[in-house]
Write an enzyme that holds these catalytic residues in place. Structure first.
Site: not given
Ligand code: ASP
Length: 327
Positions: A194, A224-225, A245
């Site tokens: 990321t 994802g986050d 990340t």
């Protein structure tokens, strides 16, 4: 006037020492330094932190070395689904997109959601349609892929079936990867690739932005986050701007980016203490590996990670960019 600063990361992961060459390392450090230079020029002109992080993440998305935009990793079906988020610490305005498949720069779509819609998060086809309506540049999904990323997916599927991986990890695959001419200082099979940027502008306002292709071999539909405000991205002038990340599921469960802010706001921790608590105590307890970059409105910076390395850099107006990969 505040001491302005820009910090960015290009993912964290395992160091692939066996196959690292000075040239490959230089490709990463040069790319990061060049992007920091562009961000520095904006900061020096007095640009808002929000505009600086937007531009910096856009440039990281355009660079094939990082897992975002051009160079994004593949899903288990050899497709691409990208996530991005942005947040303005001055107003707590935020925007994000998840699972987009045709926007050239997902961070611009996230920014459009923030500035030009009543929403915070748009996903899937609706997010792509929104980007199209707003006139953002669209691409065929072939634009995102690179031969190295496809080989990374195929290798993982041969080895691990349904296993999914962060973009820069996998020391066990170092030998195989040694044959890969595109190999990088951090193992591409296990790196959390990321990208993210945080900035504090000359007016003392902070902002954060993140963008990712997610994890190699992820199931289509997995988010994802990165586009979850408070998990992978958060900004608040009163505390900090944070871009993370790592293993997204752990960062979501730990509400990692917001936790940095909460530790500062409610427990009185310094920026550094809060970031270290989250990355070195909270994330490992959730089996979360990765790191983050963070700045506060005083222009302090922290860039902790619990992996072997994290592509990262920082710059202030008037000084040379500092770029690092390892501890
Ligand atoms: N956090 C990202 C995700 O889980 C992956 C990464 O950081 O590389 O989608």
């Amino acid at each position: 006037m505040t001491q302005a600063i820009l910090a960015l990361h290009g993912g964290a992961g395992t160091i692939a020492r066996q196959r690292m060459t000075a040239d490959k390392e230089r490709a990463y450090t040069d790319a990061i330094a060049a992007i920091l230079d562009r961000g520095q020029a904006l900061l020096a002109e007095g640009a808002a932190a929000l505009d600086v992080v937007t531009r910096v993440v856009e440039l990281l998305e355009d660079c094939p070395l990082f897992n975002a935009g051009h160079g994004a990793v593949y899903t288990s079906e050899a497709t691409h689904e990208l996530d991005a988020a942005i947040m303005d610490g001055r107003t707590l305005a935020a925007g994000a997109v998840a699972g987009v498949r045709s926007v050239r720069n997902p961070v611009l779509a996230a920014r459009a959601v923030m500035l030009d819609s009543p929403y915070v998060l748009l996903a899937g086809e609706g997010a792509d349609a929104f980007a199209r309506e707003r006139g953002l540049v669209l691409v065929d999904s072939a634009y995102y892929g690179t031969p190295e990323r496809l080989e990374q997916l195929r290798r993982m599927q041969r080895e691990g079936g349904m296993k999914l991986a962060l973009d820069h990890d996998g020391a066990d695959r170092v030998a195989q990867a040694a044959a890969n001419s595109a190999s990088a200082p951090l193992d591409p099979d296990s790196k959390h690739g990321t990208v993210g940027a945080v900035a504090c502008d000359v007016h003392g306002h902070v902002a954060a932005a993140s963008s990712t292709g997610g994890m190699t071999n992820k199931r289509p539909g997995r988010i994802g986050d990165t586009p979850i405000i408070g998990a992978g991205c958060y900004a608040n002038d009163r505390t900090a701007a944070v871009a993370a990340t790592g293993t997204g599921e752990a960062f979501m469960r730990g509400v990692a980016a917001y936790d940095v802010s909460a530790l500062m706001e409610y427990a009185g921790l310094s920026l550094r203490q809060a970031c270290e608590r989250v990355i070195h105590e909270k994330m490992p307890a959730l089996r979360g590996s990765g790191g983050l970059v963070a700045v506060n409105a005083r222009g302090e910076v922290a860039m902790p990670f619990n992996t072997e390395g994290m592509y990262r850099g920082e710059v202030r107006p008037g000084s040379a960019p500092v770029v690092s990969i390892y501890r």
